[in-house]
Design a protein around this motif. Structure first.
Motif, short mmCIF file in Angstrom:
data_model
loop_
_atom_site.label_atom_id
_atom_site.label_comp_id
_atom_site.label_asym_id
_atom_site.label_seq_id
_atom_site.Cartn_x
_atom_site.Cartn_y
_atom_site.Cartn_z
N HIS A 27 -6.13 -2.51 14.80
CA HIS A 27 -6.68 -1.84 13.63
C HIS A 27 -5.93 -0.58 13.36
O HIS A 27 -5.53 0.15 14.18
CB HIS A 27 -8.17 -1.42 14.04
CG HIS A 27 -8.81 -2.73 14.56
ND1 HIS A 27 -9.74 -3.33 13.92
CD2 HIS A 27 -8.84 -3.61 15.71
CE1 HIS A 27 -10.16 -4.43 14.40
NE2 HIS A 27 -9.61 -4.55 15.58
N VAL A 28 -5.59 -0.56 12.25
CA VAL A 28 -4.62 0.68 11.78
C VAL A 28 -5.37 1.46 10.79
O VAL A 28 -5.73 0.92 9.99
CB VAL A 28 -3.33 -0.16 10.86
CG1 VAL A 28 -2.40 1.31 10.58
CG2 VAL A 28 -2.69 -1.11 11.81
N THR A 29 -5.21 2.77 10.96
CA THR A 29 -5.94 3.74 10.08
C THR A 29 -5.00 4.13 9.23
O THR A 29 -3.66 4.44 9.40
CB THR A 29 -6.38 4.80 11.04
OG1 THR A 29 -6.90 4.48 12.04
CG2 THR A 29 -7.54 5.87 10.29
N LEU A 30 -5.47 4.52 8.00
CA LEU A 30 -4.49 4.80 6.78
C LEU A 30 -4.83 6.02 6.05
O LEU A 30 -6.22 6.25 6.25
CB LEU A 30 -4.35 3.89 5.78
CG LEU A 30 -4.19 2.27 6.12
CD1 LEU A 30 -4.18 1.37 5.04
CD2 LEU A 30 -2.57 2.18 6.64
N ALA A 31 -4.17 6.93 5.40
CA ALA A 31 -4.51 8.09 4.83
C ALA A 31 -3.84 7.90 3.42
O ALA A 31 -2.71 7.95 3.48
CB ALA A 31 -4.13 9.27 5.46
N THR A 32 -4.70 7.98 2.43
CA THR A 32 -4.00 8.06 1.15
C THR A 32 -4.66 9.33 0.33
O THR A 32 -5.61 9.83 0.67
CB THR A 32 -4.27 6.81 0.21
OG1 THR A 32 -5.75 6.85 -0.07
CG2 THR A 32 -4.14 5.51 1.06
N SER A 33 -4.23 9.42 -0.83
CA SER A 33 -4.80 10.56 -1.62
C SER A 33 -6.47 10.59 -2.12
O SER A 33 -7.09 11.26 -2.18
CB SER A 33 -4.05 10.76 -2.95
OG SER A 33 -4.14 9.50 -3.59
N GLN A 34 -6.61 8.96 -1.98
CA GLN A 34 -8.00 8.67 -2.16
C GLN A 34 -8.98 8.63 -0.92
O GLN A 34 -10.05 8.20 -1.01
CB GLN A 34 -8.11 7.18 -2.74
CG GLN A 34 -7.38 6.94 -3.92
CD GLN A 34 -7.12 5.56 -4.09
OE1 GLN A 34 -7.93 4.53 -3.81
NE2 GLN A 34 -5.86 5.22 -4.44
N GLY A 35 -8.34 8.80 0.22
CA GLY A 35 -9.11 9.04 1.60
C GLY A 35 -8.56 8.22 2.72
O GLY A 35 -7.36 7.88 2.60
N MET B 142 0.91 -1.05 -0.02
CA MET B 142 -0.13 0.15 -0.27
C MET B 142 0.80 1.15 0.17
O MET B 142 1.20 1.72 1.01
CB MET B 142 -0.79 -0.06 1.39
CG MET B 142 -1.74 -1.40 1.16
SD MET B 142 -2.96 -1.39 2.30
CE MET B 142 -4.31 -2.18 1.53
N GLN B 143 1.06 1.82 -1.17
CA GLN B 143 1.91 2.78 -1.19
C GLN B 143 1.66 3.83 -2.35
O GLN B 143 1.22 3.45 -3.39
CB GLN B 143 3.20 2.17 -1.89
CG GLN B 143 4.49 3.24 -1.82
CD GLN B 143 5.83 2.36 -2.26
OE1 GLN B 143 5.60 1.27 -2.89
NE2 GLN B 143 6.82 3.22 -1.76
N PRO B 144 1.81 5.18 -2.24
CA PRO B 144 1.84 5.91 -1.23
C PRO B 144 0.97 5.97 -0.09
O PRO B 144 -0.36 6.29 -0.68
CB PRO B 144 2.34 7.39 -1.57
CG PRO B 144 1.50 7.55 -3.01
CD PRO B 144 1.48 6.13 -3.42
N CYS B 145 0.89 5.64 0.96
CA CYS B 145 -0.21 5.48 2.06
C CYS B 145 0.38 5.62 3.37
O CYS B 145 1.53 5.05 3.78
CB CYS B 145 -0.46 3.77 1.85
SG CYS B 145 -2.19 3.61 2.90
#
Ligand SMILES: Cc1cc2nc3c(=O)[nH]c(=O)nc-3n(C[C@H](O)[C@H](O)[C@H](O)COP(=O)(O)OP(=O)(O)OC[C@H]3O[C@@H](n4cnc5c(N)ncnc54)[C@H](O)[C@@H]3O)c2cc1C
Length: 395
Positions: free
Chosen positions: A143-151, A127-130
């Protein structure tokens, strides 16, 4: 990249945060052991990174186990057969101790990309860029929260490995708090084309307020990296100077070996900065989270062992975790204790040795005496390299 929605449960067996050498090696090891692995990396690769980019041959067996040794052999710069000390007007050389072959330099833009590509081939979901922005723990795992350009999105797994390095600030509790002190050590790195540094030589640089190293990496590039105290750098900067320009002028002015090695060299890209760096022994397992690479423990870069320690710790952890039922919470805790004990046996000595070397190297006035001893007995430089772990394979 399709992102799972927030709140989804147990999407993987293991989530790894950070795609540097520590995270990628762990990912490859766990995927090869049959686990479903997600690797979360904030930056797009290839990217340059503050690092001296030398890797000792003691890590060769781990590169073989990871399945990347042929690629590393094909890409890395020349074999390093000699060490040197550049301090003030003094230039001393000595043989590099030999283990499973000779160490070599490889740009982090190439190395990190190569390792993540291998992780992908091994079945790791990349999962990159993330960016990981938070984690929570319950009975089942993390539980891990992720942020990407898509949300935003979330992953969940019984195993969570923090491999996000130790220099960046952020919201994760495994990230260091902000700090700002005159004695902070800031990391810098630049690539050059040309110059006169011999292909087989890796000098240790000692200059007022800092220390560093140089090595030829892939494609004949010269990699120069160093750490300098914040207060020294601030005193050097005149209005309008970039930090990199002020630093380069200081290095050239204060050290004959650097001046000569950079003769005719042309800067390839900008100076990069990072830090402050945080050399220390840290917990390898806490709050149910395993740590690898710099986050588990960090040696002063004066010994150029951080990549090896990251790769070796990732492989070590994956070996320990591959022996347990990852859904058994007690087994996970016991594995954490075993991993930490093995980590300390493998790396503690070099972290302490690096502290001693770094404190000396930043004081060329004190270092001058040692420089005289090394000039009379260059073998002491070779001995220092042994102490720093250059010939210690993963046990
Ligand atoms: C000046 C200097 C010179 C050095 N020279 C050498 C040398 O010659 N040889 C050597 O072996 N070592 C050297 N080192 C040390 C080496 O660079 C580190 O030890 C090594 O990079 C540690 O690897 P790592 O995988 O733990 O972390 P890193 O390489 O820092 O990788 C961490 C990764 O995590 C990612 N990340 C961070 N936060 C998040 C997030 N929230 N979500 C997702 N991803 C995230 C980052 O983008 C990064 O790619 C040097 C260090 C310095 C400062």
């Amino acid at each position: 990249m399709a992102l799972p929605p927030l709140g989804s449960v147990m999407t993987h067996d293991a989530i790894i945060i950070g795609g540097g050498p520590g995270g990628a090696s762990t990912a490859i090891g766990l995927a090869r052991a049959g686990l479903r692995v997600a690797l979360v990396e904030r930056s797009e690769f290839p990217r340059r990174k503050v690092c001296g980019e030398f890797m000792s041959a003691a890590s060769r067996p781990v590169l073989e186990a990871l399945g990347v040794v042929e690629e590393w052999d094909a890409a890395a710069g020349p074999e390093i057969g000699r060490l040197a000390l550049f301090t003030g007007e003094r230039v001393v050389t000595a043989p590099m101790p030999v283990s499973a072959g000779r160490g070599r330099g490889l740009g982090r833009d190439v190395l990190d990309d190569l390792l993540v590509a291998q992780a992908r081939r091994c079945g790791v979901e990349i999962m990159q860029p993330c960016r990981a922005t938070g984690f929570e723990r319950d009975a089942g795992g993390h539980h891990v929260t992720l942020a990407t350009s898509q949300g935003t999105a979330a992953l969940a797994a019984p195993i969570l490995v923090a491999a996000h390095g130790s220099w960046e600030r952020g919201p994760l509790f495994t990230q260091a708090p902000k700090m700002h002190a005159p004695s902070d050590l800031l990391g810098f790195k630049a690539h050059f084309h040309g110059g006169t540094l011999a292909a087989d030589l890796m000098p240790l640089l000692s200059f007022p307020g800092g220390y560093g190293g140089m090595v030829r990496v892939d494609g004949g590039r010269l990699s120069l990296s160093c750490c300098i105290r914040r207060d020294t750098l601030e005193a050097l900067r005149r209005p309008g100077d970039t930090a990199g320009a002020a630093l380069q002028a200081h290095l050239v002015r204060s050290c004959r070996g650097i001046r000569e090695a950079l003769g005719g060299a042309v800067l390839d890209g900008p100076w990069l900065a990072a830090g402050p760096i945080r050399p220390a022994l840290r917990p390898c397992y806490a709050e149910g989270i395993y740590r690898v690479g710099n986050l588990a423990g960090e040696a002063h870069p004066v010994i150029a062992e951080g990549i090896s320690m990251a790769i070796q710790s990732g492989w070590l952890l994956s070996r320990v975790l591959s022996e347990i039922d990852v859904h058994d919470a007690r087994a996970r805790d016991a594995a954490g204790a075993r991993y930490q004990a093995a980590w300390r046996r493998q790396f503690s000595t070099r972290i302490r040795a690096a502290n001693a070397f770094a404190n000396l190297a930043m004081r060329p006035d004190r270092f001058a005496a040692l420089g005289r001893v090394i000039a009379a007995m260059p073998a002491t430089l070779t001995l220092g390299a042994r102490l720093s772990g250059k010939v210690k394979p993963l046990g």
